[in-house]
Scaffold this motif. Sequence first.
Motif, PDB file in Angstrom:
ATOM      1  N   ASP A  72       0.828  -1.206   0.000  1.00 43.42           N
ATOM      2  CA  ASP A  72       0.000   0.000   0.000  1.00 43.42           C
ATOM      3  C   ASP A  72       0.861   1.255   0.000  1.00 43.42           C
ATOM      4  O   ASP A  72       0.497   2.274  -0.599  1.00 43.42           O
ATOM      5  CB  ASP A  72      -0.920   0.003   1.225  1.00 43.42           C
ATOM      6  CG  ASP A  72      -1.999  -1.068   1.149  1.00 43.42           C
ATOM      7  OD1 ASP A  72      -2.238  -1.592   0.048  1.00 43.42           O
ATOM      8  OD2 ASP A  72      -2.593  -1.399   2.199  1.00 43.42           O
ATOM      9  N   SER A  75       2.002   1.838  -3.452  1.00 37.88           N
ATOM     10  CA  SER A  75       0.858   2.402  -4.177  1.00 37.88           C
ATOM     11  C   SER A  75       0.625   3.846  -3.764  1.00 37.88           C
ATOM     12  O   SER A  75       0.288   4.700  -4.590  1.00 37.88           O
ATOM     13  CB  SER A  75      -0.398   1.565  -3.903  1.00 37.88           C
ATOM     14  OG  SER A  75      -1.536   2.149  -4.495  1.00 37.88           O
ATOM     15  N   GLY A  76       0.836   4.130  -2.453  1.00 33.86           N
ATOM     16  CA  GLY A  76       0.625   5.472  -1.933  1.00 33.86           C
ATOM     17  C   GLY A  76       1.640   6.490  -2.409  1.00 33.86           C
ATOM     18  O   GLY A  76       1.457   7.689  -2.193  1.00 33.86           O
ATOM     19  N   ASN A 188      -1.399  -0.037   8.084  1.00 31.56           N
ATOM     20  CA  ASN A 188      -1.150   1.374   7.854  1.00 31.56           C
ATOM     21  C   ASN A 188       0.124   1.851   8.535  1.00 31.56           C
ATOM     22  O   ASN A 188       0.740   2.814   8.081  1.00 31.56           O
ATOM     23  CB  ASN A 188      -2.353   2.196   8.321  1.00 31.56           C
ATOM     24  CG  ASN A 188      -3.544   2.035   7.396  1.00 31.56           C
ATOM     25  OD1 ASN A 188      -3.654   2.726   6.387  1.00 31.56           O
ATOM     26  ND2 ASN A 188      -4.421   1.106   7.717  1.00 31.56           N
ATOM     27  N   GLN A 191       2.971   1.918   6.349  1.00 28.43           N
ATOM     28  CA  GLN A 191       3.088   3.106   5.521  1.00 28.43           C
ATOM     29  C   GLN A 191       3.862   4.210   6.235  1.00 28.43           C
ATOM     30  O   GLN A 191       4.469   5.066   5.595  1.00 28.43           O
ATOM     31  CB  GLN A 191       1.695   3.610   5.133  1.00 28.43           C
ATOM     32  CG  GLN A 191       0.949   2.685   4.184  1.00 28.43           C
ATOM     33  CD  GLN A 191      -0.287   3.342   3.619  1.00 28.43           C
ATOM     34  OE1 GLN A 191      -0.216   4.433   3.060  1.00 28.43           O
ATOM     35  NE2 GLN A 191      -1.421   2.682   3.752  1.00 28.43           N
ATOM     36  N   TYR A 282     -12.510  -1.360  -1.136  1.00 23.87           N
ATOM     37  CA  TYR A 282     -11.112  -1.341  -1.603  1.00 23.87           C
ATOM     38  C   TYR A 282     -10.932  -0.560  -2.904  1.00 23.87           C
ATOM     39  O   TYR A 282      -9.805  -0.356  -3.349  1.00 23.87           O
ATOM     40  CB  TYR A 282     -10.607  -2.778  -1.826  1.00 23.87           C
ATOM     41  CG  TYR A 282     -10.365  -3.540  -0.544  1.00 23.87           C
ATOM     42  CD1 TYR A 282      -9.114  -3.531   0.069  1.00 23.87           C
ATOM     43  CD2 TYR A 282     -11.377  -4.271   0.056  1.00 23.87           C
ATOM     44  CE1 TYR A 282      -8.882  -4.228   1.254  1.00 23.87           C
ATOM     45  CE2 TYR A 282     -11.162  -4.974   1.239  1.00 23.87           C
ATOM     46  CZ  TYR A 282      -9.908  -4.951   1.827  1.00 23.87           C
ATOM     47  OH  TYR A 282      -9.698  -5.633   2.991  1.00 23.87           O
ATOM     48  N   TYR A 284     -11.212   2.503  -3.709  1.00 22.47           N
ATOM     49  CA  TYR A 284     -10.645   3.853  -3.657  1.00 22.47           C
ATOM     50  C   TYR A 284      -9.154   3.872  -3.986  1.00 22.47           C
ATOM     51  O   TYR A 284      -8.608   4.919  -4.375  1.00 22.47           O
ATOM     52  CB  TYR A 284     -10.873   4.463  -2.272  1.00 22.47           C
ATOM     53  CG  TYR A 284     -10.061   3.836  -1.166  1.00 22.47           C
ATOM     54  CD1 TYR A 284      -8.814   4.354  -0.815  1.00 22.47           C
ATOM     55  CD2 TYR A 284     -10.506   2.711  -0.484  1.00 22.47           C
ATOM     56  CE1 TYR A 284      -8.051   3.783   0.198  1.00 22.47           C
ATOM     57  CE2 TYR A 284      -9.760   2.134   0.522  1.00 22.47           C
ATOM     58  CZ  TYR A 284      -8.539   2.665   0.861  1.00 22.47           C
ATOM     59  OH  TYR A 284      -7.779   2.085   1.847  1.00 22.47           O
ATOM     60  N   ASN A 285      -8.446   2.738  -3.815  1.00 23.01           N
ATOM     61  CA  ASN A 285      -6.992   2.731  -4.015  1.00 23.01           C
ATOM     62  C   ASN A 285      -6.590   3.214  -5.401  1.00 23.01           C
ATOM     63  O   ASN A 285      -5.630   3.983  -5.543  1.00 23.01           O
ATOM     64  CB  ASN A 285      -6.444   1.308  -3.797  1.00 23.01           C
ATOM     65  CG  ASN A 285      -6.420   0.920  -2.333  1.00 23.01           C
ATOM     66  OD1 ASN A 285      -5.983   1.683  -1.493  1.00 23.01           O
ATOM     67  ND2 ASN A 285      -6.919  -0.269  -2.025  1.00 23.01           N
ATOM     68  N   SER A 289      -4.908   6.971  -5.748  1.00 18.76           N
ATOM     69  CA  SER A 289      -3.478   6.832  -6.008  1.00 18.76           C
ATOM     70  C   SER A 289      -3.092   7.600  -7.267  1.00 18.76           C
ATOM     71  O   SER A 289      -2.057   8.283  -7.322  1.00 18.76           O
ATOM     72  CB  SER A 289      -3.103   5.357  -6.150  1.00 18.76           C
ATOM     73  OG  SER A 289      -1.753   5.208  -6.517  1.00 18.76           O
ATOM     74  N   GLN A 387      -7.749   7.859   3.218  1.00 16.54           N
ATOM     75  CA  GLN A 387      -6.884   6.833   3.801  1.00 16.54           C
ATOM     76  C   GLN A 387      -7.352   6.408   5.195  1.00 16.54           C
ATOM     77  O   GLN A 387      -6.812   5.458   5.770  1.00 16.54           O
ATOM     78  CB  GLN A 387      -5.441   7.343   3.877  1.00 16.54           C
ATOM     79  CG  GLN A 387      -4.826   7.667   2.542  1.00 16.54           C
ATOM     80  CD  GLN A 387      -4.870   6.493   1.564  1.00 16.54           C
ATOM     81  OE1 GLN A 387      -4.506   5.376   1.908  1.00 16.54           O
ATOM     82  NE2 GLN A 387      -5.323   6.756   0.352  1.00 16.54           N
ATOM     83  N   ASN A 426     -10.177  -4.190  -7.048  1.00 13.42           N
ATOM     84  CA  ASN A 426      -8.900  -3.508  -7.256  1.00 13.42           C
ATOM     85  C   ASN A 426      -8.452  -3.575  -8.707  1.00 13.42           C
ATOM     86  O   ASN A 426      -7.916  -2.611  -9.256  1.00 13.42           O
ATOM     87  CB  ASN A 426      -7.831  -4.118  -6.355  1.00 13.42           C
ATOM     88  CG  ASN A 426      -7.818  -3.511  -4.962  1.00 13.42           C
ATOM     89  OD1 ASN A 426      -8.319  -2.419  -4.762  1.00 13.42           O
ATOM     90  ND2 ASN A 426      -7.263  -4.221  -4.005  1.00 13.42           N
TER      91      ASN A 426
END
Length: 506
Positions: A72, A75-76, A188, A191, A282, A284-285, A289, A387, A426
């Motif tokens: 993640d 991806s972030g 998280n 991250q 899921y 929103y990723n 991004s 997030q 996804n």
Amino acid sequence: MENPIQSSIAGNQIATYKPNLAVEHEDVHVDLTIDRERYKVETSRWRRIRQHSLTQMLFISIQAFCGPALSDAISGLGGGGLATPKTSNIRFALDQGVEAIVCLFGAVLVNIIGVKWSLVIGAASFPLLGASYYCNSQFENQWFLILTAPFTGIGFGFWNISEGAYVMSIAPEAKRGKYLALWIVSRNAGQLVGGAINLAKNSTKDAGGGIDPSTYIPFIIIEALALPFAFGICEMKDVVRSDGTKILILPKLKNFEELKYILKTYLSKIIYCSFLFIIWSYFYNGPWSTYLALYFSVRSRSLSSLISPFFCIIGCFGLGFILDLSNKNYSQRKRAQFGFWLIIFLNLLVYIWSLIIQIDFIRNNPGSIDWNDKKFLKSFLPYFFIQTTGPLAQVYTYWILSSFAESGQDNIRFSAALKAIQCVGNAIAFGVSAADSFPLTGMILNCSLMVACIPGMWYITSKTPDRIPADVIAEEMILERRIKMEDPGQKDALDQVHTREVATLA
């Protein structure tokens, strides 16, 4: 006297399958409670610590920190930290497509090889992700980035099925929300580390473009640390919860029978009513991004991956506290309904804000927004809040599905179905982001999914049982064992009760 199982789940019309209550206790793979004093005397301290549910949750959370969390985090970075997000979006779409196929049929293999070895297989694949982005960024060989996608898809597929089943099963009934929050927060928290690495490597860069290739090296090292902790995982039948109970594990089924139960799970009301909610939680990723990659400088994206998880930690534990409320005025069903509408309301606010900002950016391209620009705060906050609101929906998804589980194997099937659906969502999200240069399309689809999922999830929340069926069944089995030990003559009467229960529940 009303039978406890009938009173708890006889009215449940959305269970995956009906348990065979006539199974003899000797066929069940574990004792459902332990004699704490005897266990303390006969079991070494290290083994007791290792088998404790909180220890196992920490082990699985560390793996989540090293694997999915860093995935993640990459991806972030916005498009995986690449100069152009298209290749990264294609890679994630392929990865998620393969993972969906694995999750679709993987529950059979997980039941054969066990949760522990499935987690080992998955953890071994984690470093491939960081390595593929490093090679692409350092040597510009996009073929390796694409080639590793199926392998990470397979590895993450095995790991995610087992992870989901594990976290839904090992928590004591009164602490499920907090355990699930700890796990989501661990994802998280990864991250945070990734963000610190990103910011340290890229803080002096003001322009848009690709992340410094050396940024990915610490990612690879941390991803590799998941494997030792995977070897420390116990099989579910060996876990001892903090309240002294163990997980109900029914006898293993033959592969064909297991496939039948998996099919029943996929076709059950709880799955097809929650289908859109799972995809939405899921989805929103992909669009957000891409939003980050298109409109923010490298160091702004690095800063985002550092600070985005902070509010998520507070939000997830707050939701966990709400879902674990134990008061006669707050039944499990009421908590399920309140949690659902809270999540919908918070996401709606973020979507409205995001759409306003995105439409403005389409009309007036802001260029590459840096953190010292006046428009940074209002532009970044929608990404910051998504997030938090996104992970809240994920915590809720696992909590609501585990509320209907009738055994540890049931959680494996639920987890496999959930992850397969998640990967489909996804794959679509990143596929849309790869095909469309603007994230507006993905954001609109996300909003549409949220509205479309409401009827099905409201039906599920209205049918949420007041207690987890697996725990009720376990208590009934313990009661039956005691009656048989005290009065063997009661066996025939109990078998007649079981026959009536099976007929009622079928």
